[in-house]
Motif scaffolding. Structure first.
Motif, PDB file in Angstrom:
ATOM      1  N   PHE A   1       2.860   4.295  -6.617  1.00 33.75           N
ATOM      2  CA  PHE A   1       2.183   5.460  -6.068  1.00 33.75           C
ATOM      3  C   PHE A   1       1.860   6.471  -7.160  1.00 33.75           C
ATOM      4  O   PHE A   1       2.528   6.530  -8.196  1.00 33.75           O
TER       5      PHE A   1
ATOM      6  N   TYR B   1       6.451   4.169   3.365  1.00 29.20           N
ATOM      7  CA  TYR B   1       5.752   2.891   3.262  1.00 29.20           C
ATOM      8  C   TYR B   1       6.304   2.007   4.380  1.00 29.20           C
ATOM      9  O   TYR B   1       7.499   1.701   4.412  1.00 29.20           O
TER      10      TYR B   1
ATOM     11  N   TYR C   1      -2.398   4.334  -4.106  1.00 33.04           N
ATOM     12  CA  TYR C   1      -1.459   3.208  -4.016  1.00 33.04           C
ATOM     13  C   TYR C   1      -2.058   1.980  -4.678  1.00 33.04           C
ATOM     14  O   TYR C   1      -3.260   1.750  -4.638  1.00 33.04           O
TER      15      TYR C   1
END
Length: 467
Positions: free
Chosen positions: A52, A71, A36
């Motif tokens: 990502f 997320y 990330y």
């Protein structure tokens, strides 16, 4: 923080086969890791931008339709709504979905989540998805506080994150959800539209052309400029080969303008692409990549990177003339010493002696990178938006009266060259262009329509008639 993929699927066990005395081996869990980064660090932002990369470290391929990413974040208010957008994806944004879920009794910074899924594709053994450049924003386009969000981290380089969860077939395989953030049944994803969105007369172009000689360019009413003249350094040429359509992410292409100079007119090659004159009121939009530095050669020239509409000037101070500009000067120019972005609305001008009848709004900072530029021309007002935020409002005498063309060009300001004969080359890119005639669309509505065209596999549409 290191990702901790589970060693086995939850509940996996050795089960007996029909054949007596023969047992099936335990099925190895997918070993999916996630990295990330954010492209929008800061306590408060216009858009949250989690990017990502998924990698398959297991021994068998994984169908991406079985994979979801969560997320976790905190809503700015209980009733606040959000929208998702995919900016770039190597696997194609048309295969990427985004939905929002609520965590019952969630904690501060962890009462909502963005769930990212896929409609197709496979993650090969040892393979990765490549970049998934994603973002979400408030439906009212107010700023978002992200500093206390559970999954947020300020790093702008890819790194593992244990606070973003990855599921395969609904089973957690990496990451640690917050308390209450691991419901047993994932929310359904929203399939991409099967038909292009939007009503009325529109133009959309994804710039999926082979090269500058592609016959579809002219068929789609674009012209690559080759004739001499201004703006720019006197004597500069505008060669067709300075326009190209490279892939910028996976199979996604963009219009690329390339301009170069050695400081002389004969050694200056500029670039421009324009659409036919048939645009007046409505919404114009483009996703444009600006640069602060040359691709090669010394830096410092006064160069102009643009997206604009224009009506030709028939004579000095022609009252029918009009122009609305987004102009980025990474090295300054016109008396400015450094990076500045102008939005300028023109009533008319005279070249010699110079008389300019315009109004402008500017911001002095770097705008390097990709930006969503939206122009609304309606109800006597001209509104300029950059990345969803209102940048300027003009009107009155500067409101256009006659049909205009749409243009992108990259050129050098005469007299703004550094003292070097070494050639230097700049590029500007345009991911897509969209226009809705006689419709006032918000930046988020533009994004939704463009994403809908891409999800439907539509690379070009033009239903705006020529005047």
């Amino acid at each position: 923080m290191k990702i901790r993929p589970l060693a086995l699927w939850a509940g996996a066990a050795v089960t007996a086969l029909v054949a007596v005395g023969i047992a099936a081996p335990a099925q190895a869990a997918p070993s999916i890791s996630l990295q990330y980064r954010t492209s929008a660090p800061g306590a408060t932002v216009d858009q949250v931008e989690p990017w990502f990369v998924l990698r398959n470290g297991g021994s068998s391929p994984v169908a991406l339709r079985d994979v979801t990413i969560r997320y976790y974040f905190g809503a700015d208010s209980p009733s606040q709504q959000y929208r998702f957008a995919c900016s770039w994806a190597v696997v194609s944004c048309s295969t990427v979905t985004g939905t929002f879920g609520t965590i019952a009794n969630g904690s501060t910074g962890a009462d909502r989540y963005l769930e990212v899924g896929f409609t197709s594709g496979s993650l090969a053994v040892g393979g990765s998805t490549g970049d998934l450049q994603l973002r979400y924003y408030r439906t009212d386009w107010q700023r978002i506080t992200q500093s206390d969000d559970y999954s947020y981290a300020p790093g702008t380089s890819y790194a593992p994150s244990s606070r973003i969860a990855v599921f395969v077939g609904g089973t957690l395989v990496s990451g640690t959800p917050p308390t209450g953030g691991n419901p047993t049944t994932p929310p359904p994803t929203t399939p991409p539209p099967t038909t292009p969105p939007g009503n009325g007369q529109v133009v959309f172009d994804d710039f999926s052309y082979a090269n500058a000689n592609d016959a579809a360019i002219a068929a789609h009413h674009w012209t690559i400029r080759t004739n001499a003249g201004g703006p720019g350094i006197p004597g500069a040429t505008w060669p067709k080969e300075n326009v190209s359509f490279p892939a910028v992410s996976g199979s996604n292409k963009a219009l690329q303008l390339t301009s170069s100079t050695d400081g002389t007119g004969a050694g200056t090659r500029q670039s421009e692409v324009l659409h036919q004159r048939k645009f007046l009121e409505g919404t114009y939009a483009a996703r444009v990549w600006f640069t602060d530095a040359p691709d090669s050669g010394p830096d410092g020239d006064a160069v102009v990177e643009t997206f604009f509409t224009i009506t030709p000037l028939d004579h000095d101070l022609d009252p029918s003339y009009s122009e609305q500009d987004f102009e980025y000067l990474p090295n300054g120019g016109w008396g400015e010493p450094s990076s500045i972005l102008y939005t300028t609305s023109w009533e008319t001008y005279q070249n010699d002696p110079w008389i300019a009848v315009n109004t402008h709004t500017e911001q002095r900072r770097s705008y390097a990178g990709w930006h969503d530029l939206v122009l609304q021309v309606a109800n006597g007002q001209i509104k300029y938006y950059i990345d969803g935020e209102l940048f300027a409002t003009h009107g009155g005498d500067y409101y256009p009266e006659t049909v205009q063309s749409v243009n992108f060009n990259l050129w050098f300001i005469s007299g703004g060259q550094i003292g070097s004969s070494t050639p230097r080359t700049y590029t500007q890119k345009v991911d897509w262009f969209y226009h809705a005639k006689n419709q006032v669309l918000s930046p988020s509505e533009v994004t939704a329509r463009v994403n809908g065209y891409r999800a439907a596999g539509t690379s070009w549409v033009d239903t705006v008639p020529a005047p």
